[in-house]
Design a protein around this motif. Structure first.
Motif, PDB file in Angstrom:
ATOM      1  N   GLN A 103       0.851  -1.191   0.000  1.00  0.00           N
ATOM      2  CA  GLN A 103       0.000   0.000   0.000  1.00  0.00           C
ATOM      3  C   GLN A 103       0.884   1.237   0.000  1.00  0.00           C
ATOM      4  N   ALA A 104       0.394   2.300  -0.640  1.00  0.00           N
ATOM      5  CA  ALA A 104       1.067   3.592  -0.583  1.00  0.00           C
ATOM      6  C   ALA A 104       0.057   4.674  -0.938  1.00  0.00           C
ATOM      7  N   GLY A 105       0.050   5.746  -0.151  1.00  0.00           N
ATOM      8  CA  GLY A 105      -0.908   6.807  -0.452  1.00  0.00           C
ATOM      9  C   GLY A 105      -0.856   7.939   0.548  1.00  0.00           C
ATOM     10  N   GLY A 106      -1.747   8.891   0.336  1.00  0.00           N
ATOM     11  CA  GLY A 106      -1.821  10.033   1.232  1.00  0.00           C
ATOM     12  C   GLY A 106      -3.196  10.671   1.191  1.00  0.00           C
ATOM     13  N   VAL A 107      -3.516  11.425   2.248  1.00  0.00           N
ATOM     14  CA  VAL A 107      -4.792  12.126   2.347  1.00  0.00           C
ATOM     15  C   VAL A 107      -4.517  13.575   2.746  1.00  0.00           C
ATOM     16  N   PHE A 108      -5.272  14.482   2.136  1.00  0.00           N
ATOM     17  CA  PHE A 108      -5.167  15.908   2.433  1.00  0.00           C
ATOM     18  C   PHE A 108      -6.498  16.370   3.027  1.00  0.00           C
ATOM     19  N   VAL A 109      -6.427  17.049   4.157  1.00  0.00           N
ATOM     20  CA  VAL A 109      -7.621  17.480   4.885  1.00  0.00           C
ATOM     21  C   VAL A 109      -7.722  19.007   4.844  1.00  0.00           C
ATOM     22  N   PHE A 110      -8.891  19.505   4.433  1.00  0.00           N
ATOM     23  CA  PHE A 110      -9.141  20.947   4.350  1.00  0.00           C
ATOM     24  C   PHE A 110     -10.295  21.285   5.284  1.00  0.00           C
ATOM     25  N   LYS A 111      -9.983  22.015   6.349  1.00  0.00           N
ATOM     26  CA  LYS A 111     -10.995  22.354   7.360  1.00  0.00           C
ATOM     27  C   LYS A 111     -11.558  23.752   7.093  1.00  0.00           C
ATOM     28  N   THR A 112     -12.855  23.905   7.357  1.00  0.00           N
ATOM     29  CA  THR A 112     -13.480  25.212   7.168  1.00  0.00           C
ATOM     30  C   THR A 112     -13.014  26.187   8.244  1.00  0.00           C
ATOM     31  N   ARG A 113     -12.885  27.456   7.866  1.00  0.00           N
ATOM     32  CA  ARG A 113     -12.484  28.481   8.829  1.00  0.00           C
ATOM     33  C   ARG A 113     -13.690  29.210   9.407  1.00  0.00           C
ATOM     34  N   ASN A 114     -14.854  28.882   8.893  1.00  0.00           N
ATOM     35  CA  ASN A 114     -16.097  29.506   9.372  1.00  0.00           C
ATOM     36  C   ASN A 114     -16.744  28.597  10.407  1.00  0.00           C
ATOM     37  N   PRO A 115     -16.770  28.988  11.671  1.00  0.00           N
ATOM     38  CA  PRO A 115     -17.339  28.111  12.717  1.00  0.00           C
ATOM     39  C   PRO A 115     -18.843  27.898  12.556  1.00  0.00           C
ATOM     40  N   ASN A 116     -19.504  28.705  11.776  1.00  0.00           N
ATOM     41  CA  ASN A 116     -20.951  28.555  11.581  1.00  0.00           C
ATOM     42  C   ASN A 116     -21.311  27.672  10.381  1.00  0.00           C
ATOM     43  N   ASP A 118     -21.889  24.362   8.525  1.00  0.00           N
ATOM     44  CA  ASP A 118     -22.188  22.988   8.921  1.00  0.00           C
ATOM     45  C   ASP A 118     -21.259  21.977   8.261  1.00  0.00           C
ATOM     46  N   TRP A 119     -20.704  22.326   7.110  1.00  0.00           N
ATOM     47  CA  TRP A 119     -19.755  21.429   6.450  1.00  0.00           C
ATOM     48  C   TRP A 119     -18.366  21.709   7.013  1.00  0.00           C
ATOM     49  N   LYS A 120     -17.911  20.857   7.905  1.00  0.00           N
ATOM     50  CA  LYS A 120     -16.724  21.130   8.712  1.00  0.00           C
ATOM     51  C   LYS A 120     -15.405  20.806   7.997  1.00  0.00           C
ATOM     52  N   LYS A 121     -15.467  19.874   7.073  1.00  0.00           N
ATOM     53  CA  LYS A 121     -14.200  19.372   6.567  1.00  0.00           C
ATOM     54  C   LYS A 121     -14.386  18.781   5.164  1.00  0.00           C
ATOM     55  N   PHE A 122     -13.353  18.940   4.348  1.00  0.00           N
ATOM     56  CA  PHE A 122     -13.307  18.317   3.028  1.00  0.00           C
ATOM     57  C   PHE A 122     -11.968  17.597   2.897  1.00  0.00           C
ATOM     58  N   SER A 123     -11.987  16.389   2.373  1.00  0.00           N
ATOM     59  CA  SER A 123     -10.749  15.612   2.255  1.00  0.00           C
ATOM     60  C   SER A 123     -10.587  15.083   0.837  1.00  0.00           C
ATOM     61  N   MET A 124      -9.349  14.945   0.436  1.00  0.00           N
ATOM     62  CA  MET A 124      -9.002  14.325  -0.840  1.00  0.00           C
ATOM     63  C   MET A 124      -7.848  13.365  -0.592  1.00  0.00           C
ATOM     64  N   SER A 125      -7.915  12.205  -1.226  1.00  0.00           N
ATOM     65  CA  SER A 125      -6.847  11.228  -1.020  1.00  0.00           C
ATOM     66  C   SER A 125      -6.638  10.403  -2.273  1.00  0.00           C
ATOM     67  N   ILE A 126      -5.457   9.853  -2.361  1.00  0.00           N
ATOM     68  CA  ILE A 126      -5.113   8.889  -3.404  1.00  0.00           C
ATOM     69  C   ILE A 126      -4.357   7.760  -2.733  1.00  0.00           C
ATOM     70  N   ASN A 127      -4.749   6.530  -3.060  1.00  0.00           N
ATOM     71  CA  ASN A 127      -4.151   5.395  -2.363  1.00  0.00           C
ATOM     72  C   ASN A 127      -4.053   4.210  -3.306  1.00  0.00           C
TER      73      ASN A 127
END
Length: 501
Positions: A103-116, A118-127
């Motif tokens: 196995q080999a891969g990685g994931v990138f996590v993008f968190k929202t900066r707006n506390p209000n 409702d969509w808290k996080k977006f992720s992209m990965s390749i594995n």
């Protein structure tokens, strides 16, 4: 006697629209082994409701949205396989081992900066996952009191005109006539009548006793899966994910069947021993997709659900064959009859659709001390299908698979316990037979365990997986349908290095 030495210098390639696929060829791509990160394999892959591991994305795409930080991981594995064979009461054994990238891969996590928001996080990965390792060795030997491999050649020869077998060109024949051609030119079978229109044949193997038979199969190759994933976290309790999967496979199998006998001699020349070799190379690529969700019901309980589509493969086969036979009578033994066309058959590309699956998962988190997780997977193998479906051969093969194969249930259970920076892990996996007759391929049972240590941003994990399964290895598809009972034992060791940031 036709010739003492038959060597056909027809060196080259031949392209054919005739088919050579069987049910076992389809099954090679419908089942996957337990591969992935060491944490994933140590817990027997029970990650459908957990996420937070790169290999968990292969079970439930929503697992990428559980990550809190970017992560990169690579896994190496050591694999050993031992096959114990029983053929007419004779036990033999063969083994194989190798070291490979798991196995080999990685994931990138993008968190929202707006506390209000409702969509808290977006992720992209390749594995990348090595879903199947095809390196294997199998050897069966025993004495059959009733059946010779000559019946394999007879089953293809009956109905084929003698003129075609005497004067035809191997490269221009279809697959069935090629088998008849090899048997006739190798002096394994005789025509009932020497007229050009004869279509009935008999065995030229000496009868009246037993047949010592050996079958050797050596294979290598892989089935890989490259996953392109995206995930979303909604509020603090719901995760979604989607995968686009690219599959690619390369499989090489070399088989050799040997038969000899000490049956009574007379004045006629008859076959004393033979070697029949086949070399198969299958390669191609495929596509599938997955969708999934994870619900965090409470701080302790999580539920997961995932759907994996069928995989649509486009494959191509190459096949070469060689036959050697030795004949004798009461007075002498003749030099070998060698039939080697020096031809590689390139079959027309074909499509294979493997079945999709549904996975339901449950996990319970014991605070910061540990967890337990259970996955259930349903897969209906009778949906496996070759195409084009309007081809008469594929219609018959698909009907045979629909009748022979059924639905399978798979259960995975995994647990993890934390002791400061250490992680202790264990798991169990059960997969029911994909065949309606479980004697063809039996149930699979697997136990696993592992250890992990966190250095902070760097983690090191180890795992061990033991797998046991049973099957019947049928040497040929028709005419001579003897098979050996196989007990397969696999021992896999993996190590994963994780970098988190």
């Amino acid at each position: 006697m036709k010739k003492n030495l038959l060597l056909f210098l027809v060196a080259g390639l031949t392209f054919s629209t005739i088919h050579s696929q069987e049910i076992k060829d389809a099954m090679r791509y419908t089942q996957s082994e337990l591969h992935g990160t060491a944490r994933f394999t140590a817990m027997s892959g029970a990650f459908g409701a957990l996420g937070g591991d790169l290999s968990s994305i292969n079970v439930n795409p929503a697992g990428s949205a559980v990550f809190n930080n970017n992560q990169f991981a690579t896994t190496m594995g050591s694999y050993s396989t031992k096959n114990n064979s029983d053929y007419f009461g004779t036990g033999t054994s063969a083994s194989d081992s190798n070291f490979d990238l798991n196995q080999a891969g990685g994931v990138f996590v993008f968190k929202t900066r707006n506390p209000n928001n409702d969509w808290k996080k977006f992720s992209m990965s390749i594995n990348y996952e090595n879903t199947n390792n095809y390196d294997n060795s199998l050897f069966s030997a025993g004495t059959s009191p009733v059946n010779s491999v000559a019946n394999y050649f007879i089953s293809y020869a009956n109905g084929v005109p003698l003129d075609l077998l005497e004067n035809g060109n191997y490269a221009s024949l279809d697959n069935g006539a090629q088998q008849a051609f090899l048997g006739y030119q190798g002096y394994i079978i005789n025509p009932v009548s020497n007229t050009p229109t004869n279509t009935l044949y008999t065995s030229n193997v000496r009868s009246g006793g037993n047949y010592h038979q050996e079958n050797s199969t050596y294979s290598h190759g892989y089935n890989g899966k490259l996953i392109f994933n995206s995930g979303l976290q909604y509020k603090d309790f719901l995760y979604f994910g989607f995968n686009l999967n690219s599959h690619f496979t390369d499989y090489v199998q070399n088989t050799n069947f040997y038969e000899s006998n000490n049956n009574p001699l007379d004045a006629n020349y008859e076959v004393k021993s033979l070697n029949f070799s086949n070399s198969l190379h299958t390669y191609g690529a495929g596509f599938s997709f997955q969708v999934g969700a994870i619900a965090k019901l409470t701080n302790e309980m999580r539920l997961g659900f995932a759907y994996e589509s069928p995989t649509w493969y486009n494959l191509q086969d190459e096949l070469s064959q060689r036959l050697t036979a030795i004949s004798s009578n009461i007075a002498e033994t003749l030099p070998p009859d060698v039939v080697d066309p020096f031809v590689i058959n390139y079959y027309a590309p074909y499509d294979l659709r493997t079945p999709g699956s549904l996975t339901g998962s449950f996990a319970y988190i014991f605070g910061k001390s540990g967890l337990i997780s259970v996955d259930y997977k349903y897969k209906d193998y009778s949906c496996t299908e070759f195409s084009p479906t309007n081809d008469p051969y594929y219609r018959g093969l698909n009907s045979a698979m629909h009748n022979a194969l059924g639905s399978s249930n798979e259960v995975r259970v995994g647990a993890e316990y934390k002791i400061q920076n250490f992680r202790l892990r264990g798991g169990y996996r059960f997969e029911g037979s994909p065949y309606n007759n479980s004697a063809t391929v039996g149930d699979l049972n697997s136990f696993s365990g592992g250890l992990g240590y966190s250095f902070g941003s760097i983690k090191l994990d180890f795992s061990y997986v033991n797998v046991h399964s049973t099957s019947q290895n049928q040497f040929f598809s028709q005419g001579f349908t003897e098979s050996a009972r196989i007990n397969t034992y696999k021992n896999n060791f993996t190590m994963t290095v994780i970098f988190e940031m």
